[in-house]
Design an enzyme around this catalytic site. Structure first.
Site, short mmCIF file in Angstrom:
data_model
loop_
_atom_site.label_atom_id
_atom_site.label_comp_id
_atom_site.label_asym_id
_atom_site.label_seq_id
_atom_site.Cartn_x
_atom_site.Cartn_y
_atom_site.Cartn_z
N GLY A 195 14.32 3.44 6.23
CA GLY A 195 12.95 3.03 6.62
C GLY A 195 13.34 1.91 7.65
N LYS A 240 9.10 9.16 7.08
CA LYS A 240 10.19 8.78 6.20
C LYS A 240 9.32 8.80 4.74
CE LYS A 240 11.72 5.49 3.70
NZ LYS A 240 11.77 5.55 2.32
N GLU A 254 -1.88 -7.51 -7.43
CA GLU A 254 -1.89 -6.07 -7.56
C GLU A 254 -0.92 -5.46 -8.55
OE1 GLU A 254 -0.50 -3.48 -4.42
OE2 GLU A 254 -2.31 -2.39 -4.35
N GLU A 269 -1.64 0.45 6.37
CA GLU A 269 -2.49 0.56 4.96
C GLU A 269 -1.63 -0.09 3.83
OE1 GLU A 269 -5.52 1.71 5.42
OE2 GLU A 269 -5.35 2.84 7.17
N GLU A 324 17.19 1.44 4.34
CA GLU A 324 18.31 2.03 5.05
C GLU A 324 17.59 2.78 5.80
OE1 GLU A 324 21.20 1.95 1.47
OE2 GLU A 324 20.68 3.74 2.31
N GLY A 341 15.03 8.81 2.14
CA GLY A 341 15.96 7.77 1.86
C GLY A 341 15.42 6.51 1.38
N CYS A 365 -3.78 1.79 -4.61
CA CYS A 365 -4.49 0.66 -4.04
C CYS A 365 -5.97 0.33 -4.03
CB CYS A 365 -3.92 0.63 -2.21
SG CYS A 365 -4.12 2.19 -1.63
N GLY A 423 14.33 2.64 1.54
CA GLY A 423 13.46 1.60 2.38
C GLY A 423 14.26 1.01 3.25
P1 NAD Z 1 6.77 -0.27 -0.51
O1 NAD Z 1 6.16 -1.22 0.45
O2 NAD Z 1 7.99 -0.94 -1.31
O3 NAD Z 1 7.37 1.06 -0.03
C1 NAD Z 1 6.60 1.78 0.89
C2 NAD Z 1 7.64 2.64 2.09
O4 NAD Z 1 8.15 1.77 2.67
C3 NAD Z 1 8.57 3.42 1.25
O5 NAD Z 1 8.81 4.67 2.00
C4 NAD Z 1 9.87 2.56 1.38
O6 NAD Z 1 11.20 3.35 1.11
C5 NAD Z 1 9.66 1.92 2.59
N1 NAD Z 1 10.55 0.82 2.77
C6 NAD Z 1 10.77 -0.13 1.90
N2 NAD Z 1 11.48 -1.30 2.74
C7 NAD Z 1 11.44 -0.77 3.91
C8 NAD Z 1 11.95 -1.62 5.04
N3 NAD Z 1 12.52 -2.72 5.10
N4 NAD Z 1 11.77 -1.01 6.21
C9 NAD Z 1 11.16 0.11 6.15
N5 NAD Z 1 10.30 0.91 5.28
C10 NAD Z 1 10.76 0.52 4.22
O7 NAD Z 1 5.54 0.15 -1.49
P2 NAD Z 1 5.70 0.98 -2.70
O8 NAD Z 1 6.10 0.41 -3.77
O9 NAD Z 1 6.08 2.49 -2.40
O10 NAD Z 1 4.15 1.66 -2.80
C11 NAD Z 1 3.20 0.79 -3.51
C12 NAD Z 1 2.31 -0.16 -2.30
O11 NAD Z 1 1.67 0.60 -1.43
C13 NAD Z 1 1.40 -0.99 -3.05
O12 NAD Z 1 1.27 -2.28 -2.58
C14 NAD Z 1 -0.04 -0.14 -2.82
O13 NAD Z 1 -1.06 -0.83 -2.67
C15 NAD Z 1 0.63 0.33 -1.27
N6 NAD Z 1 -0.31 1.55 -0.79
C16 NAD Z 1 -1.42 1.39 -0.20
C17 NAD Z 1 -2.23 2.29 0.27
C18 NAD Z 1 -3.29 2.28 1.50
O14 NAD Z 1 -3.79 3.27 1.95
N7 NAD Z 1 -3.65 1.14 1.59
C19 NAD Z 1 -2.04 3.84 -0.36
C20 NAD Z 1 -0.94 3.77 -1.03
C21 NAD Z 1 -0.11 2.71 -1.56
#
Ligand code: NAD
Length: 498
Positions: free
Chosen positions: A221, A185, A393, A259, A219, A215, A293, A217
């Site tokens: 996700g 996803k 962050e 991650e 929904e 899609g 990150c 998150g």
């Molecule tokens: P996010 O957690 O909002 O979303 C990440 C993914 O999760 C998206 O695809 C989103 O649609 C999905 N998601 C959201 N709610 C969900 C749910 N309830 N169930 C399942 N999936 C769901 O994060 P973001 O804003 O897209 O990304 C930024 C964050 O990601 C920052 O905190 C960043 O540090 C982290 N990040 C970490 C790494 C790493 O390797 N450690 C790499 C890149 C980004």
């Protein structure tokens, strides 16, 4: 191999709609579509499927059906197919970089690194899988013991928007190499390049091995992590959603890799050459538009050089070219969207309220023709280590800067944060460097050269930055389970037990 041609935006020729990719085909999503917009201009680039439970059901079903044959595919063939994917990504990279630059708003020159890492992932795991099964099998008394690594099954993989192709490759390559099938996803905020890549992959792999459901998150996700026929959860994103994924894994006793976020310290010793240290620090906090990150966003600079270092850091920030994402000379471009832009600007207000001092930047910049975009100045903030601006962050091109006087104090400062993904150290003295590196609570420590990603080096977080390791052979273990088979030549004679 196409690595030098420059595309223009009219040439990328996007599909009008990107539905879920299930069993080798793009299908109509049950819940319709949402717009994918150019981050800096606001232009609608395409429509992406608003995947829901029924799409996820079909995708998991396709992955389940494809699993037995893929798991039995000889490793030489899996390896060859991963190399084919690497070749195809290589051939298509200029077009995909341009798509990703428009979709994310990031400066196009940065994607040279993204795609180098992504292509390397497939090549690395194509090679690594050939040695993954070198085992611990051995003769034992009256027989033979076999230790076997087996794939887990159907993996649910969820990725964020900031570095779409890096994230997709980190998830796909090890899972596929180890013999798993999967449902990915991608993030709703930037996923067109990944869905284009999905089309390329579907020409190479058997149907159903890789399925993608775009899609929202909570929904698509949520439906994916809640699906009862999943064998592994792999998530990259924020800490709150990571906790949710971890909780689901805990309740269902599924293996999980997470991650998550980061807030990396970058420690500067007084013995450095200040000009090169400033350059490295600037790269460390501004690359990826600051939306990563792993950025070195907490600069901890020794008192003896603090004033000169800070002055030069500000001068360097002034020279950074802010411009259109798809212009090769741009170094800082647009954040992903208004929500992220406002979040970053709000953090600058919080910093001011806390008594931190914005030494440079802190403002939104307008780029003609890209007024929709949130272009933010590189921002340097003098802060105390316990302030929110130095602890949370921000995900924008901003660094805090703080002085230190003794090594024990700086180690404590560096570790005094909830995250532990990465850290940087700059010094000419390797003894200092290693003493400090050993004490830092971080999954990756880069000495003298930030973002020094080396193929096969384990990547992942300490503390709230995550669970598990990617980018390395360790990732193959995260996508495998062990079975021990003990064979006896002869059954025990009668009377042995009774
Ligand atoms: P996010 O957690 O909002 O979303 C990440 C993914 O999760 C998206 O695809 C989103 O649609 C999905 N998601 C959201 N709610 C969900 C749910 N309830 N169930 C399942 N999936 C769901 O994060 P973001 O804003 O897209 O990304 C930024 C964050 O990601 C920052 O905190 C960043 O540090 C982290 N990040 C970490 C790494 C790493 O390797 N450690 C790499 C890149 C980004």
């Amino acid at each position: 191999m196409e690595t030098t041609r420059q595309w223009n935006t009219a040439e990328v020729n996007l599909d009008k709609k990107y539905g879920p990719q299930i069993n080798g085909e793009m299908v109509e999503p049950v819940n319709g579509y949402i717009n994918a917009v150019n981050a800096s201009t606001g232009e609608v680039l395409a429509q992406i499927g608003r995947g829901g439970k029924e799409d996820i059901d079909k995708a998991v079903g396709a992955a389940r059906a494809a699993f037995p044959a893929w798991a039995e595919t000889p490793i030489e063939e899996r390896s060859m197919l991963l190399n084919k994917i690497a070749d195809a990504l290589d051939e298509n990279q200029e077009r995909l970089k341009l798509i990703e630059s428009m979709d994310t708003g990031r400066a196009i020159h940065e994607f040279d690194l993204d795609y180098k890492l992504a292509i390397n992932q497939f090549r690395y795991f194509a090679g690594a899988i050939l040695t993954h099964y070198e085992g611990e099998s051995r003769p034992v008394d009256n027989g033979y013991l076999i230790t076997k690594k087996e794939p887990l099954g159907v993996c649910a993989q969820i990725i964020p928007w900031n570095v779409p192709m890096i994230m997709a490759s980190f998830k796909l390559a090890p899972a596929l190499a180890a013999g798993n099938t999967l449902v990915l996803k991608p993030a709703e905020d930037a996923c067109i390049s990944v869905l284009e890549f999905g089309k390329i992959i579907s020409e190479i792999l058997p149907n159903g091995v890789v399925n993608m459901v775009p899609g929202i998150g909570d929904e698509a996700g949520q439906a994916l992590i809640d699906h009862p026929d999943i064998d592994k959860l792999a998530f990259t994103g924020s800490v709150p959603v990571g906790r949710l994924v971890g909780k689901t894994a805990g309740e269902r006793l599924l293996p999980v890799t997470l991650e998550l976020g980061g807030k990396a310290p970058h420690i500067v010793f007084p013995d450095v050459d200040i000009d090169t240290a400033v350059e490295n620090a600037t790269l460390g906090y501004t690359f990826f538009n600051g939306e990563s990150c792993i950025l070195g966003t907490r600069l901890l600079v020794h008192d003896d050089i603090y004033d000169e270092f800070t002055e030069k850091l500000i001068e360097r920030a002034k020279q950074i070219k802010i411009g259109p994402p798809t212009d090769r000379s741009t170094r800082l471009a647009s954040l992903i969207n208004e929500k992220q832009g406002e979040k970053v600007l709000n953090y600058f207000d919080i910093a001011r309220e806390e008594g931190a001092k914005i030494l440079y930047g802190g403002n939104r910049v307008t780029v003609p023709g890209h007024e929709h975009g949130y272009f933010i100045e590189p921002t340097i903030i003098e802060a105390e280590p316990n302030m929110r601006i130095a602890q949370e962050e921000i995900f924008g091109p901003a660094a805090t800067i703080t002085r230190w006087n003794n090594v024990e104090e700086v180690i404590k400062m560096a570790n005094d944060v909830e995250y532990g993904l990465a850290a940087g150290i700059m010094t000419e003295n390797m003894e200092n460097a290693f003493v400090v590196a050993n004490k830092l609570e971080a999954g990756s420590v880069w000495i003298n050269s930030y973002f020094n990603f080396q193929t096969g080096a384990p990547f992942g977080g300490y503390k709230n930055s995550g669970v598990g390791r990617e980018y390395s052979k360790q990732a193959l273990n995260e996508y495998s389970q062990l079975k021990t088979i003990v064979a006896a030549y002869k059954r025990p004679p009668l009377g042995t037990f009774l």
